[in-house]
Design an enzyme around this catalytic site. Structure first.
Site, PDB file in Angstrom:
ATOM      1  N   ARG A  13      -0.645 -38.458 -15.627  1.00 39.29           N
ATOM      2  CA  ARG A  13      -0.067 -38.570 -16.753  1.00 39.29           C
ATOM      3  C   ARG A  13      -1.814 -37.063 -18.399  1.00 39.29           C
ATOM      4  O   ARG A  13      -2.572 -37.244 -17.572  1.00 39.29           O
ATOM      5  CB  ARG A  13      -0.952 -40.051 -17.526  1.00 39.29           C
ATOM      6  CG  ARG A  13      -0.851 -40.066 -19.013  1.00 39.29           C
ATOM      7  CD  ARG A  13      -0.048 -39.888 -20.218  1.00 39.29           C
ATOM      8  NE  ARG A  13      -0.560 -40.132 -21.513  1.00 39.29           N
ATOM      9  CZ  ARG A  13      -0.323 -41.494 -21.862  1.00 39.29           C
ATOM     10  NH1 ARG A  13       0.087 -42.655 -21.453  1.00 39.29           N
ATOM     11  NH2 ARG A  13      -0.684 -41.597 -23.789  1.00 39.29           N
ATOM     12  N   ARG A  21       5.852 -38.296 -20.950  1.00 40.56           N
ATOM     13  CA  ARG A  21       4.434 -38.980 -20.311  1.00 40.56           C
ATOM     14  C   ARG A  21       5.467 -39.140 -18.969  1.00 40.56           C
ATOM     15  O   ARG A  21       6.221 -39.611 -18.602  1.00 40.56           O
ATOM     16  CB  ARG A  21       4.023 -39.845 -20.782  1.00 40.56           C
ATOM     17  CG  ARG A  21       3.230 -39.726 -22.102  1.00 40.56           C
ATOM     18  CD  ARG A  21       3.573 -40.961 -22.835  1.00 40.56           C
ATOM     19  NE  ARG A  21       3.578 -40.139 -24.593  1.00 40.56           N
ATOM     20  CZ  ARG A  21       2.515 -40.720 -25.181  1.00 40.56           C
ATOM     21  NH1 ARG A  21       2.083 -41.616 -25.005  1.00 40.56           N
ATOM     22  NH2 ARG A  21       2.277 -40.115 -26.338  1.00 40.56           N
ATOM     23  N   ASP A  23       3.186 -44.700 -19.740  1.00 40.14           N
ATOM     24  CA  ASP A  23       2.417 -44.434 -21.137  1.00 40.14           C
ATOM     25  C   ASP A  23       2.098 -46.299 -20.794  1.00 40.14           C
ATOM     26  O   ASP A  23       3.154 -46.666 -20.321  1.00 40.14           O
ATOM     27  CB  ASP A  23       3.054 -44.159 -22.537  1.00 40.14           C
ATOM     28  CG  ASP A  23       2.244 -44.934 -23.244  1.00 40.14           C
ATOM     29  OD1 ASP A  23       1.122 -44.743 -22.837  1.00 40.14           O
ATOM     30  OD2 ASP A  23       2.885 -44.777 -23.811  1.00 40.14           O
ATOM     31  N   ASP A  77       0.564 -49.192 -22.162  1.00 40.13           N
ATOM     32  CA  ASP A  77      -0.290 -50.073 -23.187  1.00 40.13           C
ATOM     33  C   ASP A  77      -0.735 -51.227 -23.269  1.00 40.13           C
ATOM     34  O   ASP A  77       0.193 -52.690 -22.195  1.00 40.13           O
ATOM     35  CB  ASP A  77       0.701 -49.819 -24.808  1.00 40.13           C
ATOM     36  CG  ASP A  77       0.629 -48.721 -24.893  1.00 40.13           C
ATOM     37  OD1 ASP A  77      -0.447 -47.514 -24.900  1.00 40.13           O
ATOM     38  OD2 ASP A  77       1.486 -48.090 -25.829  1.00 40.13           O
TER      39      ASP A  77
END
Length: 195
Positions: A107, A116, A119, A121
């Site tokens: 990444r 990307r 990712d 989160d």
């Protein structure tokens, strides 16, 4: 899901009480083999102890997203999922695991809102709220993102996103806005549960 499914589980160890938290992750990829990248991330999250799989959403496809007024570099569409797990790990340890997985999958953070390989989160961590810039909880833009809300609503529509309301209602509102942020469910794509 019943109320008891959302209750913290307290286990005594060494005189300390460890609280089990429900964690919601958003995982996306728009470079390389997007589905394989997401599968690799799911597997890697559970390779180390301390995280227990609960559910993941169907796979969705979305156009790249940026807040109003921000420009988006030219790039392909994302595949996105939401994954739910239980953990007794501290949020900082889980963030370190997430960052290590992103780094191991190359990444790169060269361009804001750029493409990307991966990712990940942390969207929510139980009922914990935090203004820490390294890990703000809940995620400060989750309520704006159809690619988080729509997959999440598939598995937990009645959960409340702190300060914003019911996930199912938020997802409906984002989808109703239309435009490039609309999520398209990809029933032709499937992930394997972690071992």
């Amino acid at each position: 899901m019943t109320a008891s499914d959302r209750m913290p589980d307290r286990t005594a160890t060494g005189g300390h009480m460890l609280v089990q938290h429900r964690v919601v992750f958003s995982i996306g990829s728009n470079l390389g083999d997007r589905l394989d990248n997401i599968q690799e991330a799911v597997d890697a999250l559970f390779d180390a102890p301390g995280l227990h799989f609960v559910a993941f959403s169907p796979v969705y496809e979305t156009s790249p997203f940026a807040p109003p007024g921000e420009s988006i570099p030219e790039q392909g569409d994302f595949l996105n999922i939401v994954l739910i797990a239980d953990t007794r790990l501290p949020p900082e340890n889980l963030l370190e695991r997430v960052l290590n997985i992103e780094n191991s999958m190359r990444r790169e953070r060269l361009v804001r809102w750029g493409p990307r390989t991966l990712d990940i989160d942390i969207v929510t961590f139980g009922d914990i709220t935090s203004d820490d810039p390294d890990l703000t909880l809940p995620h400060p833009r989750a309520h704006e993102r159809a690619f988080v809300l729509v997959p999440w609503a598939d598995i937990e529509p009645d959960v409340l996103l702190h300060g914003h309301g019911r996930v199912g209602d938020l997802a409906e509102a984002r989808q109703a806005e239309g435009g490039p942020s609309v999520c398209r469910r990809r029933d032709d794509l499937a992930l394997q549960q972690p071992a």
